[in-house]
Design a protein around this motif. Structure first.
Motif, PDB file in Angstrom:
ATOM      1  N   ILE A  79       0.817  -1.217   0.000  1.00  0.00           N
ATOM      2  CA  ILE A  79       0.000   0.000   0.000  1.00  0.00           C
ATOM      3  C   ILE A  79       0.856   1.275   0.000  1.00  0.00           C
ATOM      4  O   ILE A  79       0.537   2.228  -0.720  1.00  0.00           O
ATOM      5  N   PRO A  80       1.955   1.348   0.778  1.00  0.00           N
ATOM      6  CA  PRO A  80       2.800   2.559   0.720  1.00  0.00           C
ATOM      7  C   PRO A  80       3.327   2.850  -0.681  1.00  0.00           C
ATOM      8  O   PRO A  80       3.434   4.021  -1.075  1.00  0.00           O
ATOM      9  N   LEU A  83       0.542   4.589  -2.499  1.00  0.00           N
ATOM     10  CA  LEU A  83       0.371   5.948  -2.009  1.00  0.00           C
ATOM     11  C   LEU A  83       1.458   6.882  -2.515  1.00  0.00           C
ATOM     12  O   LEU A  83       1.231   8.088  -2.695  1.00  0.00           O
ATOM     13  N   ASP A  84       2.650   6.326  -2.756  1.00  0.00           N
ATOM     14  CA  ASP A  84       3.760   7.136  -3.267  1.00  0.00           C
ATOM     15  C   ASP A  84       3.493   7.672  -4.670  1.00  0.00           C
ATOM     16  O   ASP A  84       4.179   8.595  -5.129  1.00  0.00           O
ATOM     17  N   ALA A  87      -1.654  11.887  -5.295  1.00  0.00           N
ATOM     18  CA  ALA A  87      -3.114  12.000  -5.302  1.00  0.00           C
ATOM     19  C   ALA A  87      -3.713  11.808  -6.689  1.00  0.00           C
ATOM     20  O   ALA A  87      -4.741  11.133  -6.849  1.00  0.00           O
ATOM     21  N   ILE A  90      -3.891   8.144  -7.848  1.00  0.00           N
ATOM     22  CA  ILE A  90      -4.820   7.399  -6.994  1.00  0.00           C
ATOM     23  C   ILE A  90      -6.264   7.704  -7.395  1.00  0.00           C
ATOM     24  O   ILE A  90      -7.114   6.806  -7.451  1.00  0.00           O
ATOM     25  N   GLY A 226      -2.306  -0.950  -7.387  1.00  0.00           N
ATOM     26  CA  GLY A 226      -3.282  -0.116  -6.697  1.00  0.00           C
ATOM     27  C   GLY A 226      -4.702  -0.557  -6.988  1.00  0.00           C
ATOM     28  O   GLY A 226      -5.586  -0.510  -6.117  1.00  0.00           O
ATOM     29  N   SER A 296       2.868  -4.684   3.123  1.00  0.00           N
ATOM     30  CA  SER A 296       2.931  -3.240   3.349  1.00  0.00           C
ATOM     31  C   SER A 296       3.795  -2.911   4.559  1.00  0.00           C
ATOM     32  O   SER A 296       4.536  -1.922   4.563  1.00  0.00           O
TER      33      SER A 296
END
Length: 365
Positions: A79-80, A83-84, A87, A90, A226, A296
């Motif tokens: 998950i990290p 997120l990297d 926005a 995602i 993702g 994660s």
């Protein structure tokens, strides 16, 4: 014949189908091993050469082995890392998945495609192809003729149709997107996000991005993962909705039966314990999510990367074995009945994923 002897025979047959599929894929890389395995399974079933002693093991492979493969897929997701991406990417991932899923279901209803087939096609296209179809097949229930349940054969036929659809159209997208990225002037980040959010299978994403550059492959792979992370919450949501809908259909059919018994002067049995609800989140999906959390937390330390890679290979092999077994449970006649309409839905789903993700990528990335 003992249970284990029966299972081993069918598992062995599924392994042979998977081995042949890998051999074909080695000579024809564009032909997915997953698709090849399921086609081989369909072939051996429908020419009548599946021995009776293999039936139990084939069913075991199509369910238990498949679900184990889905669980192990969780270890490839961090998950990290997702997120990297930031926005913008995602938002591209989430909106593309939501739009593809909902619009595909809508077209399925419009074309009168069976509920199970439309739902599994929508899931496979929106998330990650065959693995997503497998995850969702545990909670989907047929709605045809207000039947609150579906036999295993019904779900297997729907899953086979969905997997064939997402594999074929995913392969077409895999070949089409790299030259389109160049024609549209997309940079490394834009190309990776579009490819990762539009193409169905993880393997197809890696192959497609690899046509451009290693840098695009890195971005596309993380973007694709993702989408895969969304498998567990989507299955949980659909499981809840399917359970509610199934309960309502069962209650309606029960009420009708009781009225008929009263009118016929018979004793009403009030058989309300007969309904068995599907789990909101099957155990294997929870296992998949647990391994996502583990990966994660661990990150990507150099010492563990060979282990992660090996587990990923095992997961792919298990899924290929399961696809062969699933294909061997398919009745071609039942697929041909609604095949053309199901393919139209699959094509539409592919186009929605491609167009929505491109528009969002141009706007946000």
């Amino acid at each position: 014949m003992s249970t284990w002897r029966g299972r081993l025979g069918g598992v062995a047959l599924a392994c042979v189908l998977a081995a042949i599929a890998y051999a074909v894929n080695a000579f024809i890389p564009l032909l997915s091993a997953l698709l090849c395995a399921i086609l081989l399974g369909v072939a051996v079933r429908n020419v009548g050469i599946v021995p009776a002693w293999a039936e139990e093991g084939l069913k075991f492979s199509a369910k238990t082995i498949l679900r184990l493969g889905v669980v192990l897929l969780g270890l490839r997701l961090s998950i990290p890392q997702v997120l990297d991406l930031g926005a913008g990417p995602i938002v591209v991932i989430v909106v593309t998945v939501a739009a593809t899923f909902t619009l595909t279901l809508a077209l399925g209803r419009l074309f009168k495609v069976a509920h199970s087939t439309a739902l599994l096609t929508a899931t496979g296209t929106a998330i990650c192809g065959a693995a997503a179809v497998a995850g969702m097949s545990a909670v989907v229930r047929r709605r045809d003729d207000y039947d609150p349940t579906a036999s295993d054969d019904d779900i297997e036929d729907a899953a086979a149709t969905a997997i064939a659809s997402v594999t074929v159209f995913g392969t077409i997208a895999m070949l089409a997107l790299p030259p389109l990225c160049s024609a549209l002037g997309l940079d490394t980040q834009g190309s990776g996000v579009w490819i990762g959010s539009a193409i169905h299978e993880v393997g197809q994403v890696v192959a497609s991005a690899g046509f451009i550059s290693p840098e695009v492959t890195d971005v596309a792979t993380v973007t694709k993962l993702g989408r895969v992370v969304l498998l567990a919450p989507l299955v949980a949501l659909v499981g809840y909705l399917e359970g509610r809908a199934s309960t309502k259909r069962y209650a309606a059919s029960l009420e009708t039966r009781e009225v008929e018994q009263v009118l016929a002067g018979e004793q009403v049995d009030h058989d309300r314990a007969a309904k068995v609800h599907p789990p909101i989140m099957p155990a294997f999906v929870a296992g998949f999510l647990a391994l996502v959390v583990v990966r994660s937390l661990l990150g990507s330390p150099a010492g563990l990367m060979p282990v992660f890679s090996a587990v990923d290979q095992v997961a792919t092999i298990l899924l290929t074995i399961a696809m062969g077994a699933m294909g061997a449970g398919v009745n071609v006649r039942s697929i041909v009945t609604g095949g053309a309409r199901a393919l139209v839905v699959g094509l539409f789903a592919c186009l929605v994923a491609g167009v929505v993700s491109l528009v969002l990528t141009l706007a946000l990335v």
